[in-house]
Design an enzyme around this catalytic site. Structure first.
Site, PDB file in Angstrom:
ATOM      1  N   ASP A   1       0.859  -1.191   0.000  1.00 54.86           N
ATOM      2  CA  ASP A   1       0.000   0.000   0.000  1.00 54.86           C
ATOM      3  C   ASP A   1       0.900   1.248   0.000  1.00 54.86           C
ATOM      4  O   ASP A   1       2.128   1.147  -0.133  1.00 54.86           O
ATOM      5  CB  ASP A   1      -0.939  -0.045   1.212  1.00 54.86           C
ATOM      6  CG  ASP A   1      -2.155   0.867   1.050  1.00 54.86           C
ATOM      7  OD1 ASP A   1      -2.101   1.826   0.258  1.00 54.86           O
ATOM      8  OD2 ASP A   1      -3.171   0.638   1.751  1.00 54.86           O
TER       9      ASP A   1
ATOM     10  N   ASP B   1      -6.106   3.763  -6.853  1.00 49.75           N
ATOM     11  CA  ASP B   1      -6.905   4.267  -5.720  1.00 49.75           C
ATOM     12  C   ASP B   1      -7.142   5.769  -5.915  1.00 49.75           C
ATOM     13  O   ASP B   1      -6.554   6.387  -6.805  1.00 49.75           O
ATOM     14  CB  ASP B   1      -6.092   3.996  -4.437  1.00 49.75           C
ATOM     15  CG  ASP B   1      -6.926   4.128  -3.174  1.00 49.75           C
ATOM     16  OD1 ASP B   1      -8.167   4.166  -3.274  1.00 49.75           O
ATOM     17  OD2 ASP B   1      -6.328   4.210  -2.086  1.00 49.75           O
TER      18      ASP B   1
ATOM     19  N   GLU C   1     -11.352   9.282  -7.812  1.00 47.11           N
ATOM     20  CA  GLU C   1     -12.703   9.864  -7.988  1.00 47.11           C
ATOM     21  C   GLU C   1     -12.674  11.204  -8.732  1.00 47.11           C
ATOM     22  O   GLU C   1     -13.688  11.518  -9.341  1.00 47.11           O
ATOM     23  CB  GLU C   1     -13.362  10.016  -6.619  1.00 47.11           C
ATOM     24  CG  GLU C   1     -13.711   8.693  -5.969  1.00 47.11           C
ATOM     25  CD  GLU C   1     -12.492   7.884  -5.481  1.00 47.11           C
ATOM     26  OE1 GLU C   1     -11.490   8.510  -5.078  1.00 47.11           O
ATOM     27  OE2 GLU C   1     -12.552   6.645  -5.537  1.00 47.11           O
TER      28      GLU C   1
ATOM     29  N   ARG D   1     -10.851   1.774  -7.470  1.00 49.63           N
ATOM     30  CA  ARG D   1     -11.885   2.201  -6.542  1.00 49.63           C
ATOM     31  C   ARG D   1     -13.034   2.869  -7.294  1.00 49.63           C
ATOM     32  O   ARG D   1     -14.190   2.641  -7.006  1.00 49.63           O
ATOM     33  CB  ARG D   1     -11.305   3.141  -5.478  1.00 49.63           C
ATOM     34  CG  ARG D   1     -12.221   3.255  -4.282  1.00 49.63           C
ATOM     35  CD  ARG D   1     -11.543   3.893  -3.088  1.00 49.63           C
ATOM     36  NE  ARG D   1     -11.319   5.306  -3.278  1.00 49.63           N
ATOM     37  CZ  ARG D   1     -10.716   6.093  -2.384  1.00 49.63           C
ATOM     38  NH1 ARG D   1     -10.279   5.590  -1.242  1.00 49.63           N
ATOM     39  NH2 ARG D   1     -10.526   7.379  -2.619  1.00 49.63           N
TER      40      ARG D   1
ATOM     41  N   ASP E   1     -13.524   1.980   1.317  1.00 50.12           N
ATOM     42  CA  ASP E   1     -13.072   2.105   2.706  1.00 50.12           C
ATOM     43  C   ASP E   1     -14.215   1.791   3.665  1.00 50.12           C
ATOM     44  O   ASP E   1     -14.777   2.680   4.311  1.00 50.12           O
ATOM     45  CB  ASP E   1     -12.529   3.515   2.954  1.00 50.12           C
ATOM     46  CG  ASP E   1     -11.297   3.797   2.100  1.00 50.12           C
ATOM     47  OD1 ASP E   1     -10.747   2.840   1.511  1.00 50.12           O
ATOM     48  OD2 ASP E   1     -10.887   4.961   2.027  1.00 50.12           O
TER      49      ASP E   1
ATOM     50  N   HIS F   1      -7.982  -6.394   4.047  1.00 52.17           N
ATOM     51  CA  HIS F   1      -7.256  -5.118   3.963  1.00 52.17           C
ATOM     52  C   HIS F   1      -7.651  -4.248   5.144  1.00 52.17           C
ATOM     53  O   HIS F   1      -8.791  -4.250   5.565  1.00 52.17           O
ATOM     54  CB  HIS F   1      -7.598  -4.433   2.638  1.00 52.17           C
ATOM     55  CG  HIS F   1      -6.962  -3.094   2.450  1.00 52.17           C
ATOM     56  ND1 HIS F   1      -5.693  -2.796   2.875  1.00 52.17           N
ATOM     57  CD2 HIS F   1      -7.420  -1.962   1.855  1.00 52.17           C
ATOM     58  CE1 HIS F   1      -5.401  -1.541   2.566  1.00 52.17           C
ATOM     59  NE2 HIS F   1      -6.439  -1.021   1.951  1.00 52.17           N
TER      60      HIS F   1
END
Ligand SMILES: *[C@@H]1O[C@H](CO)[C@@H](O)[C@H](O)[C@H]1NC(C)=O
Ligand SMILES: *[C@@H]1O[C@H](CO)[C@@H](O)[C@H](O)[C@H]1NC(C)=O
Ligand SMILES: *[C@@H]1O[C@H](CO)[C@@H](O)[C@H](O)[C@H]1NC(C)=O
Ligand SMILES: *[C@@H]1O[C@H](CO)[C@@H](O)[C@H](O)[C@H]1NC(C)=O
Ligand SMILES: *[C@@H]1O[C@H](CO)[C@@H](O)[C@H](O)[C@H]1NC(C)=O
Ligand SMILES: *[C@@H]1O[C@H](CO)[C@@H](O)[C@H](O)[C@H]1NC(C)=O
Ligand SMILES: *[C@@H]1O[C@H](CO)[C@@H](O)[C@H](O)[C@H]1NC(C)=O
Ligand SMILES: *[C@@H]1O[C@H](CO)[C@@H](O)[C@H](O)[C@H]1NC(C)=O
Ligand SMILES: *[C@@H]1O[C@H](CO)[C@@H](O)[C@H](O)[C@H]1NC(C)=O
Ligand SMILES: *[C@@H]1O[C@H](CO)[C@@H](O)[C@H](O)[C@H]1NC(C)=O
Ligand SMILES: *[C@@H]1O[C@H](CO)[C@@H](O)[C@H](O)[C@H]1NC(C)=O
Ligand SMILES: *[C@@H]1O[C@H](CO)[C@@H](O)[C@H](O)[C@H]1NC(C)=O
Length: 852
Positions: free
Chosen positions: A317, A432, A435, A515, A531, A589
């Site tokens: 990560d 990730d 957006e 994501r 998340d 995760h």
């Protein structure tokens, strides 16, 4: 194609019942009759006098730029696919003479012609223009736009309609508490991509204006609106669906099914079907932010192996990075990571690492090639004045945002990803924050100016209340358009080049996890549900998310096992490892809280995780075959019970159980301290996975024992499930013998398939480098047909075991390809176990049994 104008008896009578229309309703009137166009009808509309009063908007309002004239095209694209597109006419423009934004979605043509459509469309002008879509065979009205305002303005478009029933599923991405919408609650679901943990109606990472309806008689259809602007759906009592958006077009596709799976196949035919996953990516993935050192990462991998828990993938990560910079790793805290990645690979464990869609502006370009190259290629999103947009995210300095809608940026990104492989031999890439997230757009040089794009007349009920919140200013410029229009396409534009680059970097099929998603993302990526919270309620909502994304053509989906935000508990993690073992995408995760990898807890969680994951690994050939079907036919992998049993009313509200394909029913425990689970069994034969006994209950709920170390799983009669003996990872399990679970239906029949290939080469399906066999069972005979024999290694594999479920009388003899064998036994549970076979799968197989 037939259509009816207002004035026909049937239409007027129905409208009288259906439309409690207020006189002050806003809308349009049809001019003349519908005009025949290629494959459809065109209707010309003019604005009718009226006020916008529907819903809560009791105050009459005039919107700027309301289109005086509109064109509606209904295209009869195939017997099962109907497109209805409302275009502004040529004179109608938005945003200072730029054309109205249209989503650059690549769509595939439908097949099969349109000579016998499953639908009719009816238009009426009374009291205002509206249309209805009807299922021809039953007369069911699927979509009726007569209630509510119809407004088409610059930055406000609305339309309302009555759906065919209250069995409506989909619309997202939000956190829905029930898979089936509850119209009695009048909830509004805003859609606008956002870095947002689940919080009920709050808009989250992806945008899918797509829903599926199960009509009361068991037929099914789905509807998608191709629109990427900020938008919302209100599901109002009636039932009534009220749709609002602040841009784009009203562009509807209807998929007429008639089965639930057909609607998914028809939708994915339009937007594209998934890639075949790498076989290893179907194994167990382990991840966390906050290992902080390579030793802690290794310790987690070690204890997973120590407890004999299968693991196929380890993640790095953000904390493996140097100063949170993409395409780096920290040799201070993760010294020797490249060597460790190679070490893992030698053991059969793959490595996936994270990339964020931002590049720090604060580095010396001569030292940080991604920045230098990106500057040279003018790769960044721009402000309205042409300067680069700056934001604040993980790196300490302000960042640029790559404009993935631009060709040069795609090339830049691909170059960086390929070169990164020289540093760190990743097997897959995780994208990730796409957006795109921005922690504060107001403090880093990009305070949004006041204009009609940044401050539109209408904003849906999105979190934060304004479009720029936690992202870029709407008037930022991408090659594909204003951020206002393309915001929710950011991760979508990033996905395809990432997959291409990961494939070029690895030379293999690879794997991309994202994501943010939009219509058609399933072409390229897998998705995790973001998340989530380490809370019991999130076990339940994760099932709903998995079912939704399967309907949206993104079957490779799962939630973070044991939860991401907050400390989990031992029992929650134990139950979640069991549930997650049956997510199509299975990853544990953790968002930086106390450790939660399955080995960390010691025996309890470790043993339960191993047991559940060993079931998953045993069934991987079945799961892989389901993915093959989703690639070639486009249906779901994980699905709700009502997809398989659409006429059984009880199934319509069930979202605490789910199925893999038609063959496996998963009945997890989702509540703290529960040691039993109420599971619905459809009116068909089902068998306990573990002991093969037949479930007595049919068409009803049964309370099953569920001690802490057990997840209940059942096999559905009528199915043949291919299996393979499990091992610590798929590199090992792929060498193990195969088996079959043959679960008989009420007529003693079953069928199924086995798809297999090398698991990692690109293009095995188009290149026909795969093995495919179909199995059919009837009259006490199992026979196989080799459909494709293109995978050379398959001839060295053996089928050694058959679990025959549902054979009632005692078996007294078994023959394999004509030869009698003795290695079978009638177990007390009713299962007949045939073992010690040495059958090869690449030639047709004929197995018969004799009963007493
Ligand atoms: C719109 O609303 C106004 C104010 O309530 C009213 O005077 C007017 O008659 C309405 N117009 C129509 C067409 O209903
Ligand atoms: C709108 O439609 C009306 C009626 O067909 C027509 O008279 C008028 O010219 C159209 N206006 C525009 C801007 O196309
Ligand atoms: C939903 O709206 C209907 C119609 O306005 C109303 O009767 C009902 O009470 C509302 N329900 C809720 C939960 O607000
Ligand atoms: C969820 O949203 C509600 C309403 O906006 C807010 O009050 C609450 O703080 C949010 N919860 C979390 C955990 O973010
Ligand atoms: C993990 O196991 C490997 C191989 O057994 C060993 O070399 C290494 O020191 C272990 N690392 C940790 C942190 O336990
Ligand atoms: C680690 O980083 C330092 C400072 O950037 C560098 O001098 C050194 O060569 C690096 N070591 C390795 C093994 O890459
Ligand atoms: C971008 O690349 C695509 C595919 O190669 C091509 O069709 C398109 O014309 C290019 N766009 C621009 C603006 O160069
Ligand atoms: C950020 O800018 C928007 C307008 O673009 C403004 O409404 C908002 O209040 C600002 N937020 C902060 C935290 O300053
Ligand atoms: C549109 O153009 C006008 C006049 O040129 C300008 O004042 C206005 O700011 C522009 N609006 C937008 C949204 O760019
Ligand atoms: C989570 O667990 C850690 C370690 O047990 C503890 O230090 C921390 O306070 C816990 N955090 C929360 C939010 O409970
Ligand atoms: C589960 O059991 C524990 C221990 O008895 C208890 O503290 C907890 O409140 C229980 N949880 C629920 C949801 O009943
Ligand atoms: C079933 O199998 C038996 C024995 O192999 C055979 O005699 C019979 O004809 C078969 N029946 C059908 C319906 O195929």
């Amino acid at each position: 194609m037939r259509f009816c104008l207002f004035g026909t008896v049937a239409v007027v009578a129905l409208l009288g019942l259906l439309a409690p229309v207020a006189n002050a309703q806003a809308g349009y009137r049809m001019v003349g009759e519908p005009i025949q166009i290629t494959n459809g009808l065109r209707v010309n509309l003019i604005k009718a006098a009226g006020n916008n009063t529907f819903g809560n908007a009791v105050v009459p309002k005039a919107w700027s730029g309301e289109a005086a004239n509109l064109t509606l095209d209904a295209e009869f694209q195939s017997n099962y696919r109907l497109r209805i597109k409302r275009l502004s006419n040529f004179f109608f423009k938005v945003f200072n003479n730029t054309a109205r934004f249209e989503v650059p979605l690549k769509v595939n043509p439908a097949t099969g012609g349109n000579q016998n459509p499953l639908y009719d469309i009816q238009f009426t002008n009374e009291p205002l223009f509206s249309f209805r879509v009807i299922r021809r065979s039953t007369g069911t009205v699927l979509f009726d736009t007569s209630p509510g305002d119809f407004v088409f303005a610059d930055q406000y478009l609305t339309l309302s309609w009555t759906p065919a029933s209250e069995n409506v599923y989909g619309i997202g991405e939000n956190e829905q508490y029930t898979f089936k919408h509850d119209f009695s609650q009048n909830l509004t679901w805003p859609l606008f991509t956002r870095d947002q943990p689940p919080n009920h109606t709050a808009n989250m990472y992806g945008v899918h204006p797509h829903y599926t309806v199960l009509e009361n008689d068991g037929n099914s259809h789905s509807v998608v609106i191709v629109n990427s602007n900020a938008q919302q759906f209100s599901m109002l009592s009636g039932p009534l669906i009220e749709y609002k958006t602040n841009g784009g077009l009203l562009d509807f596709y209807f998929f007429l099914g008639p089965t639930p799976e057909d609607t998914v196949k028809q939708y994915t035919e339009l937007v594209g079907r998934p890639q075949l996953p790498a076989y290893w990516s179907l194994g167990f993935h382990l991840c966390r932010i906050g290992y902080t050192t390579i030793d802690r990462m290794q310790a987690a991998v070690n204890r997973t192996a120590f407890y004999g828990i299968p693991q196929d993938v380890q993640y790095g990560d953000g904390d493996i990075k140097y100063k949170y910079l993409d395409f780096t790793y920290s040799n201070e805290t993760f010294p020797g990571l490249p060597e460790y990645v190679r070490e893992l690979k030698a053991k059969g464990i793959k490595f996936v690492t994270i990339l964020d869609p931002f590049i720090s502006s604060g580095e010396d370009p001569e030292e940080y090639r991604p920045l230098k190259l990106g500057n040279e290629m003018d790769a960044w999103v721009k402000n309205a004045n042409g300067s680069y947009v700056l934001g604040k995210v993980w790196p300490q300095d302000p960042v640029y945002f790559p404009d993935y809608s631009k060709n040069e940026t795609k090339e830049w990104w691909k170059t960086c990803i390929k070169e990164f492989h020289d540093l760190l031999e990743y097997d897959g890439i995780w994208i990730d924050m796409n957006e795109p997230a921005n922690f504060d757009n107001n403090n880093t040089g990009s305070i949004c100016s006041v204009n009609s794009i940044n401050n539109p007349e209408y904003t849906p009920q999105i979190e934060g209340g304004y479009l720029a919140q936690q992202t870029l200013c709407p008037d930022s410029q991408h090659a594909a358009g204003n951020h206002y229009d393309v915001h929710s396409l950011y991760g979508w534009f990033e996905s395809e080049p990432t997959l291409q680059a990961a494939r070029e970097g690895t030379g293999k099929r690879s794997f991309v996890l994202t994501r943010s998603t939009f219509l058609g993302s399933g072409n390229w990526v897998a998705h995790w549900l973001g998340d989530n919270w380490s809370q019991w309620s999130n076990l339940h909502t994760s099932i709903i998310g998995v079912l939704q994304f399967n309907q949206w053509g993104i079957p490779f989906v799962g939630a973070d096992m044991c939860g991401f935000l907050g400390n989990t508990t031992e029992q929650m993690c134990q139950r979640w490892m069991q549930l997650g073992a049956f997510y199509p995408f299975a990853r544990n995760h953790n968002g930086g809280y106390q450790d939660q990898d399955p080995g960390w807890w010691g025996e309890t969680v470790a043993n339960s995780s191993r047991k559940a994951l060993m079931v998953r690994y045993t069934l991987l050939p079945y799961l892989y075959t389901l993915f093959y079907k989703s690639v070639t036919e486009g249906g779901t992998v994980a699905r709700a019970l009502w997809h398989n049993f659409p006429t059984e009313e009880e199934t319509r509200g069930i979202d605490r159980q789910f199925m893999w394909g038609s063959g496996l029913l998963i009945n997890p425990v989702l509540e703290e301290n529960a040691t039993s689970v109420d599971a619905y069994f459809p009116n068909a034969r089902f068998y306990d996975y573990y002991d093969g006994s037949e479930v007595a209950t049919k068409g009803d709920f049964e309370t099953l024992d569920a001690p802490l170390d057990k997840i209940n799983v059942a096999v559905a009669g009528g199915n043949v499930l291919p299996t393979q003996e499990p091992a610590l990872n798929t590199e090992l399990s792929r060498n193990n013998p195969f088996g079959l679970i043959v679960a008989l239906d009420g007529e003693g029949k079953a069928s199924g398939s086995l798809f297999y290939d090398d698991g990692d080469t690109i293009g095995t399906i188009p290149n026909e480098a795969y093995f495919l066999a179909d199995f059919t069972v009837s009259n006490k005979t199992i026979s196989s047909t080799v459909v494709k024999n293109g995978y050379a290694d398959m001839s060295s594999k053996r089928l050694t075991t058959i679990r025959l479920l549902g054979q009632e009388a005692t078996v007294v003899g078994v023959t394999v390809n004509g030869e009698a064998i003795t290695s079978f036994s009638n177990l007390p549970t009713g299962e007949v176990l045939i073992s010690n076979l040495t059958a090869i799968l690449t030639t047709p197989l004929l197995i018969t049994w004799l009963e007493n």
